[in-house]
Design a protein around this motif. Sequence first.
Motif, PDB file in Angstrom:
ATOM      1  N   PHE A 116       1.522   4.530 -59.230  1.00 52.68           N
ATOM      2  CA  PHE A 116       0.564   4.107 -60.246  1.00 52.68           C
ATOM      3  C   PHE A 116      -0.862   4.124 -59.698  1.00 52.68           C
ATOM      4  N   LYS A 117      -1.045   3.635 -58.493  1.00 53.88           N
ATOM      5  CA  LYS A 117      -2.388   3.556 -57.915  1.00 53.88           C
ATOM      6  C   LYS A 117      -3.016   4.938 -57.748  1.00 53.88           C
ATOM      7  N   LYS A 118      -2.211   5.904 -57.320  1.00 57.70           N
ATOM      8  CA  LYS A 118      -2.748   7.253 -57.155  1.00 57.70           C
ATOM      9  C   LYS A 118      -3.120   7.848 -58.506  1.00 57.70           C
ATOM     10  N   GLY A 119      -2.274   7.600 -59.509  1.00 52.74           N
ATOM     11  CA  GLY A 119      -2.586   8.098 -60.839  1.00 52.74           C
ATOM     12  C   GLY A 119      -3.899   7.546 -61.356  1.00 52.74           C
ATOM     13  N   VAL A 120      -4.133   6.261 -61.123  1.00 51.51           N
ATOM     14  CA  VAL A 120      -5.394   5.649 -61.532  1.00 51.51           C
ATOM     15  C   VAL A 120      -6.565   6.288 -60.787  1.00 51.51           C
ATOM     16  N   LYS A 121      -6.403   6.488 -59.495  1.00 49.73           N
ATOM     17  CA  LYS A 121      -7.473   7.071 -58.679  1.00 49.73           C
ATOM     18  C   LYS A 121      -7.837   8.466 -59.167  1.00 49.73           C
ATOM     19  N   VAL A 122      -6.812   9.268 -59.476  1.00 50.24           N
ATOM     20  CA  VAL A 122      -7.076  10.632 -59.954  1.00 50.24           C
ATOM     21  C   VAL A 122      -7.771  10.603 -61.316  1.00 50.24           C
ATOM     22  N   SER A 123      -7.326   9.711 -62.188  1.00 50.47           N
ATOM     23  CA  SER A 123      -7.941   9.599 -63.504  1.00 50.47           C
ATOM     24  C   SER A 123      -9.404   9.190 -63.393  1.00 50.47           C
ATOM     25  N   ILE A 124      -9.675   8.208 -62.551  1.00 47.36           N
ATOM     26  CA  ILE A 124     -11.049   7.723 -62.389  1.00 47.36           C
ATOM     27  C   ILE A 124     -11.961   8.806 -61.827  1.00 47.36           C
ATOM     28  N   SER A 125     -11.423   9.606 -60.899  1.00 45.60           N
ATOM     29  CA  SER A 125     -12.253  10.612 -60.224  1.00 45.60           C
ATOM     30  C   SER A 125     -12.491  11.857 -61.078  1.00 45.60           C
ATOM     31  N   ARG A 126     -11.788  11.983 -62.189  1.00 47.65           N
ATOM     32  CA  ARG A 126     -11.931  13.178 -63.018  1.00 47.65           C
ATOM     33  C   ARG A 126     -13.316  13.254 -63.643  1.00 47.65           C
ATOM     34  N   ALA A 127     -13.935  14.403 -63.521  1.00 47.92           N
ATOM     35  CA  ALA A 127     -15.248  14.621 -64.132  1.00 47.92           C
ATOM     36  C   ALA A 127     -15.100  14.786 -65.635  1.00 47.92           C
ATOM     37  N   GLN A 128     -16.116  14.370 -66.346  1.00 50.08           N
ATOM     38  CA  GLN A 128     -16.106  14.535 -67.789  1.00 50.08           C
ATOM     39  C   GLN A 128     -16.231  16.022 -68.109  1.00 50.08           C
ATOM     40  N   PRO A 129     -15.266  16.608 -68.855  1.00 45.83           N
ATOM     41  CA  PRO A 129     -15.341  18.040 -69.163  1.00 45.83           C
ATOM     42  C   PRO A 129     -16.467  18.354 -70.137  1.00 45.83           C
ATOM     43  N   GLU A 130     -16.750  19.626 -70.326  1.00 46.45           N
ATOM     44  CA  GLU A 130     -17.833  20.035 -71.217  1.00 46.45           C
ATOM     45  C   GLU A 130     -17.488  19.784 -72.677  1.00 46.45           C
ATOM     46  N   TYR A 131     -16.205  19.860 -73.022  1.00 45.46           N
ATOM     47  CA  TYR A 131     -15.793  19.568 -74.393  1.00 45.46           C
ATOM     48  C   TYR A 131     -15.677  18.066 -74.603  1.00 45.46           C
ATOM     49  N   LYS A 132     -15.526  17.653 -75.856  1.00 44.37           N
ATOM     50  CA  LYS A 132     -15.407  16.234 -76.178  1.00 44.37           C
ATOM     51  C   LYS A 132     -14.048  15.713 -75.712  1.00 44.37           C
ATOM     52  N   PHE A 133     -14.109  14.636 -74.959  1.00 44.85           N
ATOM     53  CA  PHE A 133     -12.932  14.128 -74.258  1.00 44.85           C
ATOM     54  C   PHE A 133     -12.998  12.610 -74.221  1.00 44.85           C
ATOM     55  N   PHE A 134     -11.944  11.976 -74.723  1.00 45.23           N
ATOM     56  CA  PHE A 134     -11.889  10.521 -74.739  1.00 45.23           C
ATOM     57  C   PHE A 134     -10.904  10.035 -73.686  1.00 45.23           C
ATOM     58  N   ARG A 135     -11.366   9.141 -72.838  1.00 45.74           N
ATOM     59  CA  ARG A 135     -10.541   8.635 -71.750  1.00 45.74           C
ATOM     60  C   ARG A 135      -9.544   7.589 -72.247  1.00 45.74           C
ATOM     61  N   SER A 136      -8.537   7.356 -71.408  1.00 41.81           N
ATOM     62  CA  SER A 136      -7.452   6.453 -71.782  1.00 41.81           C
ATOM     63  C   SER A 136      -6.967   5.710 -70.544  1.00 41.81           C
ATOM     64  N   VAL A 137      -6.396   4.538 -70.765  1.00 44.27           N
ATOM     65  CA  VAL A 137      -5.816   3.746 -69.671  1.00 44.27           C
ATOM     66  C   VAL A 137      -4.432   3.259 -70.086  1.00 44.27           C
ATOM     67  N   THR A 138      -3.638   2.891 -69.103  1.00 43.36           N
ATOM     68  CA  THR A 138      -2.260   2.446 -69.316  1.00 43.36           C
ATOM     69  C   THR A 138      -2.003   1.163 -68.519  1.00 43.36           C
ATOM     70  N   PRO A 139      -1.418   0.142 -69.132  1.00 39.27           N
ATOM     71  CA  PRO A 139      -1.134  -1.090 -68.390  1.00 39.27           C
ATOM     72  C   PRO A 139      -0.134  -0.909 -67.250  1.00 39.27           C
TER      73      PRO A 139
END
Length: 356
Positions: free
Chosen positions: A253-276
């Motif tokens: 879980f921790k690695k998944g969070v780290k990868v998600s956080i480090s992802r750059a915002q793409p050029e297209y419209k993109f809405f971020r998400s989180v999971t408990p």
Amino acid sequence: MSKRRAIAFVLPQFHPIPENDQWWGKGFTEWTNVTKARPLFEGHYQPQLPADLGFYDLRLPEAREAQASLAKEHNIFGFCYYHYWFNGKRLLHKPLDDMLHLGTPNMPFMYCWANENWTRRWDGQENDILIEQTYSKEDDKEHIIWLCEQVFNDKRYITVNGAPVFMIYRHNLFPDIRETIALWRTIAVEEYGFPDLYLCMTESFNTQDDPTAFGFDASVEFSAHAILGHECTPKRKRLFLKRPKNNLVFKDFKKGVKVSISRAQPEYKFFRSVTPAWDNTARKGVNGVVALGSSPELYKKWLKEAVSKSTVYSADENFIFINAMNEWAEGNHLEPCIKYGLSYLEATKNILDNYK
């Protein structure tokens, strides 16, 4: 700071239906799996049982009202309900139909079409299909007409510049998704007078396609699958079960969070998400998947980073998605449980309070 609108995914599965009576046994609901779960290794948090809301039945207006009230008290703007449509046949729709008919609760909402096969494995794969998901131009037309007449015209429905927001779970299953989208937009605008549709696709199974290439307006990070993309070897996780063979898969879980956080915002419209959190052993037992390392504190950090890194594209395009409000059989819920209580909801409120 710019305001963000938090949208939590909601499953309507918490009530009996004739099909589930036939497939799984009389009176089956998601609670059936939740209550039979057992710990499978040292420190394994199972069963995960509800606290404040109890074992609710979503056919009851009081249950739907309590769920919405709890969410609103903790700065959740609206719900994204899963919608099950199979060539005009719908499943698990009574709570949503009643919500539309009664006009309560007063909670903004949108729909996400869970456009997979309905199978015994609960994951949309091709094994032991109970209801097959098929596509046709005729069904595309029937579907959008039903949505425009029965759902999109509700005053609570979430829109972007007046265009109803509708989400597709797996865009890659359509034979020609661009054709489907073009037809939907034409009917919504020309026959029902909507200014347009605002169509989103999820990044299910970690797809990261440009949504505009398929005719969508935006993509939504499917954070549960982002977590499941990172395996790990558990430390000191002594398995209790010897027989039958334990096939548990552990994710980081921790690695998944780290990868998600480090992802750059793409050029297209993109809405971020989180999971408990994630743990589907209530549903799959010894063949389940457990993400190790989740906690309310890590969820709070993830949400803070997701909000701060997200882009507000307009006054209406400011979504943060939370997956999910009540995926109890997958150990993925904001709703209070006997171990964590209101911790996940309080973390949500704390972070979103700073972005009003």
